[in-house]
Design a protein around this motif. Structure first.
Motif, PDB file in Angstrom:
ATOM      1  N   GLU A  37       0.809  -1.215   0.000  1.00 53.93           N
ATOM      2  CA  GLU A  37       0.000   0.000   0.000  1.00 53.93           C
ATOM      3  C   GLU A  37       0.844   1.268   0.000  1.00 53.93           C
ATOM      4  O   GLU A  37       0.346   2.344  -0.355  1.00 53.93           O
ATOM      5  N   ARG A  38       2.109   1.171   0.417  1.00 55.53           N
ATOM      6  CA  ARG A  38       3.026   2.320   0.451  1.00 55.53           C
ATOM      7  C   ARG A  38       2.436   3.488   1.249  1.00 55.53           C
ATOM      8  O   ARG A  38       2.490   4.646   0.831  1.00 55.53           O
ATOM      9  N   VAL A  39       1.845   3.181   2.383  1.00 53.79           N
ATOM     10  CA  VAL A  39       1.353   4.223   3.272  1.00 53.79           C
ATOM     11  C   VAL A  39       2.322   4.369   4.436  1.00 53.79           C
ATOM     12  O   VAL A  39       3.056   3.434   4.769  1.00 53.79           O
TER      13      VAL A  39
ATOM     14  N   LEU B 251       7.073  13.711  -5.112  1.00 58.95           N
ATOM     15  CA  LEU B 251       6.961  13.056  -3.808  1.00 58.95           C
ATOM     16  C   LEU B 251       6.776  11.554  -3.966  1.00 58.95           C
ATOM     17  O   LEU B 251       6.046  11.095  -4.857  1.00 58.95           O
ATOM     18  N   PRO B 252       7.387  10.752  -3.090  1.00 62.44           N
ATOM     19  CA  PRO B 252       7.165   9.300  -3.122  1.00 62.44           C
ATOM     20  C   PRO B 252       5.760   8.954  -2.644  1.00 62.44           C
ATOM     21  O   PRO B 252       5.069   9.791  -2.035  1.00 62.44           O
ATOM     22  N   PRO B 253       5.311   7.720  -2.889  1.00 61.81           N
ATOM     23  CA  PRO B 253       3.930   7.349  -2.552  1.00 61.81           C
ATOM     24  C   PRO B 253       3.568   7.561  -1.091  1.00 61.81           C
ATOM     25  O   PRO B 253       2.424   7.914  -0.783  1.00 61.81           O
ATOM     26  N   GLU B 254       4.513   7.342  -0.176  1.00 62.33           N
ATOM     27  CA  GLU B 254       4.195   7.509   1.242  1.00 62.33           C
ATOM     28  C   GLU B 254       3.732   8.924   1.550  1.00 62.33           C
ATOM     29  O   GLU B 254       2.851   9.136   2.395  1.00 62.33           O
ATOM     30  N   TYR B 255       4.312   9.906   0.903  1.00 61.01           N
ATOM     31  CA  TYR B 255       3.923  11.299   1.133  1.00 61.01           C
ATOM     32  C   TYR B 255       2.654  11.650   0.357  1.00 61.01           C
ATOM     33  O   TYR B 255       1.824  12.434   0.832  1.00 61.01           O
TER      34      TYR B 255
END
Length: 300
Positions: A83-85, A219-223
């Motif tokens: 999910e890359r959260v 921005l990477p997925p987490e952001y």
């Protein structure tokens, strides 16, 4: 998706920790929401999922785990990878300066150099911390900064504002968790608009949306999993900052200060406010992350 390992190959906390670090590195995850690297984040998620003390890893490294415990940890590892959260959205908690805050995807994960500065009471820019009275925080999100400020300034009452009703629901929960309803008042609205007419403050704090549009695209997925409205600051990142500076003097008491966090936007701040007498405050990341403006230096 990577194949699920068997219980026979993963038996201990050490096994799960090693597996998590490998998965995180292999997936090229991004960090910065409480953990700076794959190992720290893996240790945090393993300990949290097993309901073990977060600061006590070594005594449990070779503990054999029950099958259901292994399954629970593997599920968390897989969710973080697929999910890359941020990990905080999985555990629903984040920490700042020894304080725990509830978080979910309605708010950005608490992280602020303003909180770091508050640990020293913003000395020497304000006087006796026991004399700080009304404080305003704009763009409060989860409510972490008002809660930290209330711990540091024992006589302060803090008004905290956010445009997002979802964010304020999270802030309300955190304020209640710390039983600070009598010291922190939450307002829904656009910056200064919802505040009582004539209300003025000794200090205005803010960690506003300041990421410029070009940086937002990178921005990477987490952001990107965080609310865009809490991050995006327009073409140069200064859309909200300009409005905060423009309205600050009307809301500050003489002798008061405005403190603004702007991340990596130092150059854009200098370009946006070439005539403003800015003081850059040193924090652990350097001297270009947070600026202060006195009441006397503010326009208007």
């Amino acid at each position: 998706m990577a194949p699920t390992p068997s219980h026979s190959s993963l038996r201990t906390v050490r096994d799960l920790l090693r597996y998590a670090v490998s998965r995180f590195h292999g997936a090229r995850l991004s960090f910065g929401h409480g953990s700076a690297n794959a190992y720290d984040e893996a240790a945090y998620l393993v300990l949290h999922t097993l309901t073990l003390p977060l600061d006590t890893l070594d005594p449990f490294l070779d503990a054999r785990l029950l099958p259901e415990e292994i399954d629970a940890v593997l599920a968390v590892i897989e969710r973080r990878v697929t999910e890359r959260v941020p990990a905080a959205y999985i555990t629903h908690e984040a920490f700042m300066h020894g304080l725990r805050f509830y978080v979910d995807s309605r708010v950005i994960v608490p992280r602020s150099f303003v909180g770091e500065l508050l640990q020293e009471g913003l000395e020497p820019w304000i006087g006796d911390v026991s004399q700080i009275g009304p404080v305003l925080e704009l763009c409060t999100g989860s409510g972490c900064l008002p809660i930290i400020a209330a711990h540091v300034w024992p006589a302060a009452h803090i008004d905290a504002v956010d445009l997002s009703p979802d964010a304020l629901a999270v802030a309300r929960r955190n304020v209640a968790d710390y039983r600070m309803e009598d010291r922190i008042t939450l307002f829904e609205g656009d910056l200064y608009d919802p505040l009582p007419a004539g209300a003025t403050y000794d200090v205005i704090l803010t960690n506003p949306p300041y990421v410029n549009e070009a940086s937002m695209r990178d921005l990477p997925p987490e952001y990107l999993a965080e609310p865009r409205m809490a991050l995006a600051g327009g073409d140069d990142g200064m859309d909200i900052v300009r409005r905060i500076v423009a309205g600050a003097k009307k809301r500050l008491n003489p002798g008061g200060v405005l403190v603004v966090e702007i991340g990596n936007e130092h150059a854009n701040v200098e370009a946006a406010f070439p005539d403003l007498e800015i003081v850059w405050l040193p924090v652990s990341a350097g001297e270009e992350q947070v600026f202060l403006v006195t009441y006397e230096a503010l326009p208007g």
